[in-house]
Design an enzyme around this catalytic site. Sequence first.
Site, PDB file in Angstrom:
ATOM      1  N   ASP A  28      62.836  17.840  -1.800  1.00 23.43           N
ATOM      2  CA  ASP A  28      61.651  17.355  -2.517  1.00 23.43           C
ATOM      3  C   ASP A  28      61.989  16.942  -3.951  1.00 23.43           C
ATOM      4  O   ASP A  28      62.902  17.495  -4.562  1.00 23.43           O
ATOM      5  CB  ASP A  28      60.586  18.458  -2.519  1.00 23.43           C
ATOM      6  CG  ASP A  28      59.202  17.906  -2.806  1.00 23.43           C
ATOM      7  OD1 ASP A  28      59.014  16.669  -2.731  1.00 23.43           O
ATOM      8  OD2 ASP A  28      58.302  18.702  -3.129  1.00 23.43           O
ATOM      9  N   ASN A  76      53.466  12.589   5.741  1.00 21.87           N
ATOM     10  CA  ASN A  76      54.009  11.534   4.872  1.00 21.87           C
ATOM     11  C   ASN A  76      53.563  10.119   5.274  1.00 21.87           C
ATOM     12  O   ASN A  76      53.700   9.174   4.493  1.00 21.87           O
ATOM     13  CB  ASN A  76      55.551  11.592   4.813  1.00 21.87           C
ATOM     14  CG  ASN A  76      56.083  12.761   4.014  1.00 21.87           C
ATOM     15  OD1 ASN A  76      57.157  13.289   4.298  1.00 21.87           O
ATOM     16  ND2 ASN A  76      55.350  13.192   2.990  1.00 21.87           N
TER      17      ASN A  76
END
Length: 251
Positions: A28, A76
């Site tokens: 991330d 996502n």
Amino acid sequence: MSVKQSFIELPLDLDQQRIPRHVAVIMDGNGRWAKSRGFPRIIGHQKGVDALKNLLRCCDDWGIEVLTAYAFSTENWGRPSHEVEFLMTLFERVLRKELAEMMAENVKIRFVGDLSALPTSLQAEIAYSMEKTANNKGIQFNIATNYGSRQEIIHACKSIASQVQQGKMELEDIDEKLFENHLYTEGLISPDLLIRTSGEMRLSNFLLWQMAYAEIYVTPTLWPDFNREEFHQALLNYQQRDRRFGKLSKT
Ligand code: IPE
Ligand code: IPE
Ligand code: MG
């Protein structure tokens, strides 16, 4: 057990006997990495590929058996379409470019997630890479793509329910082992260590079932900056943990 020559590279302060067998990573912070440098977010994703390649090599060098990287979550898809399209193209390009090297290094590739929703050209590349590396005996490298734990668990439930409905299995046959055999991670050992970069302390729908007893390590470092030294720190921290699994400490 034969001592792998590469163990020689293990930093001296790490205990070879307590190396995690399976490391999972939530990569991330790519977007923030790019933004802080005045670049578009996609540059962060591009840079993130190098960090993953380095981590894979490091895991292989230090005797880790399985590496699972979270590349794209079921959530996502909610990002702007140009970013999603960039990522899909990036996965395909990287896979094509890196396959020969992964073959040379004996890496066994597996994708986990609902692959049927991915672009067909990417699906073809994925199928080819898994087939080509199927008999490799080196590190197992899993890439979670269009992966979401909740979706995975529902998928497993439906598959088991359908077998019960068809009379192929009894309700009493359902246990943890059987359930695991219906997950995308079938046959894999559970992660021992989860690393998340960029300081976020959440699982974001990653391997919820499988990480029931994983040790969690969070670093503020953004994914494109995650390197061997960072990984070394994560392993040092992991080796200080007392993994009790609900029992009492041995010491
Ligand atoms: C992780 O980086 C990569 C993917 C989720 C594909 P992000 O894109 O989430 O980066 P941040 O969290 O916005 O900085
Ligand atoms: C998790 O990161 C997914 C991947 C790294 C592929 P996100 O950036 O999507 O997670 P949230 O939105 O911060 O929870
Ligand atoms: Mg993020």
